[in-house]
Design a protein around this motif. Structure first.
Motif, PDB file in Angstrom:
ATOM      1  N   ASP A  56      -7.740   6.672  -1.022  1.00  0.00           N
ATOM      2  CA  ASP A  56      -6.749   5.594  -0.618  1.00  0.00           C
ATOM      3  C   ASP A  56      -7.590   4.296  -0.038  1.00  0.00           C
ATOM      4  O   ASP A  56      -8.161   4.365   1.050  1.00  0.00           O
ATOM      5  CB  ASP A  56      -5.756   6.122   0.634  1.00  0.00           C
ATOM      6  CG  ASP A  56      -4.942   5.093   1.082  1.00  0.00           C
ATOM      7  OD1 ASP A  56      -4.984   3.781   0.505  1.00  0.00           O
ATOM      8  OD2 ASP A  56      -3.893   5.295   1.631  1.00  0.00           O
TER       9      ASP A  56
ATOM     10  N   GLY B 232       0.879  -1.024   0.089  1.00  0.00           N
ATOM     11  CA  GLY B 232       0.128   0.056   0.294  1.00  0.00           C
ATOM     12  C   GLY B 232       0.974   1.435  -0.022  1.00  0.00           C
ATOM     13  O   GLY B 232       0.508   2.317  -0.776  1.00  0.00           O
ATOM     14  N   THR B 233       2.049   1.148   0.859  1.00  0.00           N
ATOM     15  CA  THR B 233       2.690   2.393   0.857  1.00  0.00           C
ATOM     16  C   THR B 233       3.353   2.639  -0.588  1.00  0.00           C
ATOM     17  O   THR B 233       3.363   3.938  -1.024  1.00  0.00           O
ATOM     18  CB  THR B 233       4.000   1.860   1.721  1.00  0.00           C
ATOM     19  OG1 THR B 233       3.483   1.951   2.976  1.00  0.00           O
ATOM     20  CG2 THR B 233       5.044   3.111   1.823  1.00  0.00           C
TER      21      THR B 233
HETATM   22  C1  PLP Z   1      -5.346   3.279   4.087  1.00  0.00           C
HETATM   23  C2  PLP Z   1      -3.963   2.853   4.137  1.00  0.00           C
HETATM   24  N1  PLP Z   1      -2.874   3.128   3.153  1.00  0.00           N
HETATM   25  C3  PLP Z   1      -1.710   2.619   3.037  1.00  0.00           C
HETATM   26  C4  PLP Z   1      -1.217   1.976   3.993  1.00  0.00           C
HETATM   27  C5  PLP Z   1       0.058   1.344   3.736  1.00  0.00           C
HETATM   28  O1  PLP Z   1      -0.174  -0.102   3.325  1.00  0.00           O
HETATM   29  P1  PLP Z   1       0.879  -1.014   3.478  1.00  0.00           P
HETATM   30  O2  PLP Z   1       1.151  -1.457   4.893  1.00  0.00           O
HETATM   31  O3  PLP Z   1       0.766  -2.459   2.576  1.00  0.00           O
HETATM   32  O4  PLP Z   1       2.341  -0.456   3.004  1.00  0.00           O
HETATM   33  C6  PLP Z   1      -2.122   1.268   4.888  1.00  0.00           C
HETATM   34  C7  PLP Z   1      -1.936   0.275   5.934  1.00  0.00           C
HETATM   35  O5  PLP Z   1      -2.440  -0.159   6.656  1.00  0.00           O
HETATM   36  C8  PLP Z   1      -3.450   2.011   5.315  1.00  0.00           C
HETATM   37  O6  PLP Z   1      -4.581   1.438   5.830  1.00  0.00           O
END
Ligand code: PLP
Length: 437
Positions: A247, A116-117
């Protein structure tokens, strides 16, 4: 009898060579000790001490099909036998892109990443490239991954959400080691507040590339958008030439096949998805308008990653999405129905024991908190919750055989059953009984 001796010993052992003793900082917060899993199947997880849990942590969200789902496991194994990753192109990428574009209402095209990042990093880059502007509006209480350019700490209850100017002036870094200048382009606003949104966007429209928002504030209380708020966000960003990024790393493939933007009928310019998309295997995506995604086509925007679109990730995502899509996504109504039974049952137990608490639920995700309020619909109120009491409750629930995230967010999977809900309510009753003595 709940035992933690082996987990405790392993945590001590891990700390010798594994920085922090855990692989992701948040996991160290579990009390009485970070647990070590031995195996898991369906809705159940067994730890190294032999404790068995009904799992509502679900690996922080991805396990929408539960643990070790047969169909998903077969798909992954089949992909692995053909080679895990090639550094070349393969059919899985095309099939996944086609499927995502078919399912996600806002996506003309997609790009694949691993977390997600990374998806958020790419979405922000696309927005800046597309608009030629650099500032990004984000909101208190939302989380968009841990990259330097977006990660801020969540302010405590003391911080009042007063004027937009005040908010804009304070963007605290989320961690030591993060360059403060990395947040210079961030404007931090209270969420669900049309007035501050509109005044800030109009005042800085010439500089703002993007507004990024969770559709539901899942990371701070599972707070729903006020009626009309996301629509206003959409209207203003469109009018002012600002890219609207939703997001959906949590809500994508969790609130429905088309995520929150389908559920709420909102069309963002870009969407980020991750977590549930891969059923527990690392994969994420950005989807959006062709005119924005084209900056990758033209190579103006670099989108990189050694393992992007690898065969295991694409096979996992394809299998997960196809499983969720069976019978027109009927599993979503089932998950929601079971989770409503659970949250309603917990509310009744809180009432029975005269404990003040709130549960905010949106479909197959809810946040439970101990708080002296009738409702929690903004970040300031959320910050008044008794998080210590909840952590204690989560610890008691472990002893009762239920695995929870210590911060209050519960997830359900497609394989949880009525019997799990019934057993969980008995456990909640016992844990609440112990909490008040
Ligand atoms: C809304 C949202 N965006 C981005 C992320 C980041 O995802 P990742 O942990 O897979 O990098 C998260 C992680 O909890 C999230 O809740």
């Amino acid at each position: 009898m709940f035992q933690i001796d082996k987990s405790k010993a392993k945590y001590e052992q891990a700390k010798q060579h594994l920085a922090g003793g855990v692989a992701s900082s948040l996991r160290a917060s579990m009390k009485p000790t970070p647990l070590y899993a031995e195996s898991a199947k369906g809705a159940r997880l067994r730890d190294v001490d032999g404790n068995e849990f009904i799992d509502y942590l679900l690996a922080y969200g991805p396990l929408i099909l539960g643990h070790a789902h047969d169909g998903l496991t077969d798909a992954i194994l089949m992909a692995m036998r053909k080679g895990y990753t090639y550094g070349l192109q393969h059919d899985g990428e095309i099939e996944l892109a086609d499927l995502l574009v078919e399912i996600l209402p806002c996506a003309d095209k997609v790009a694949l990443s691993g977390s997600g990042t990374e998806a958020v990093m790419l979405a922000l880059r696309l927005a800046r490239a597309h608009t030629g502007k650099r500032k990004v509006v984000r909101f208190h209480g939302h989380y968009h991954g841990w990259s330097d350019s977006i990660f801020t700490s969540f302010p405590g209850a003391g911080l009042q959400q007063s004027t937009a100017a005040k908010q804009a002036a304070t963007v605290p870094p989320g961690t030591m080691g993060q360059s403060e200048s990395s947040l210079e382009d961030i404007i931090l606003l209270p969420w669900n507040d049309v007035v501050s949104l509109e005044s800030t966007l109009r005042a800085h429209a010439g500089e703002i590339a993007a507004v990024i928002s969770e559709p539901v504030m899942c990371n701070s209380g599972c707070i729903q958008p006020n009626v009309g708020y996301l629509e206003e966000l959409r209207r203003l960003t469109e009018e002012l030439g600002i890219v609207f990024i939703l997001d959906e790393v949590i809500t994508g493939f969790r609130l429905g096949l088309g995520g929150a933007h389908e559920r709420f009928g909102i069309k963002p310019d870009l969407v980020t998805i991750g977590k549930a998309m891969g059923g527990g295997i690392a994969v994420s995506a950005v989807g959006g308008k062709a005119e924005i995604m084209k900056h990758i086509d033209t190579a103006e925007v670099s989108h990189l990653g050694t393992l992007n679109g690898n065969g295991v990730a694409t096979a996992a995502a394809l299998a997960t999405i196809r499983e969720l899509a069976k019978d027109n996504g009927a599993v979503y109504a089932r998950m929601e129905e079971l989770f409503i039974k659970l949250s309603t049952g917990i509310r009744e137990l809180l009432h029975k024991r005269h404990i003040s608490g709130v549960i905010n639920q949106v479909g197959p995700v809810f946040h439970m908190m101990f708080i002296d309020e009738k409702e929690v619909n903004n970040f300031d109120t959320f910050n008044k919750r008794d998080s210590g009491k909840y952590a204690r409750f989560a610890e008691l629930m472990l002893e009762e055989g239920v695995l929870l995230r210590p911060n209050g967010l519960w997830y359900i999977s497609a394989v949880h059953e009525q019997a799990d809900i019934d057993a969980t309510l008995l456990a909640v009753d016992r844990a609440l009984g112990l909490l008040v003595v």
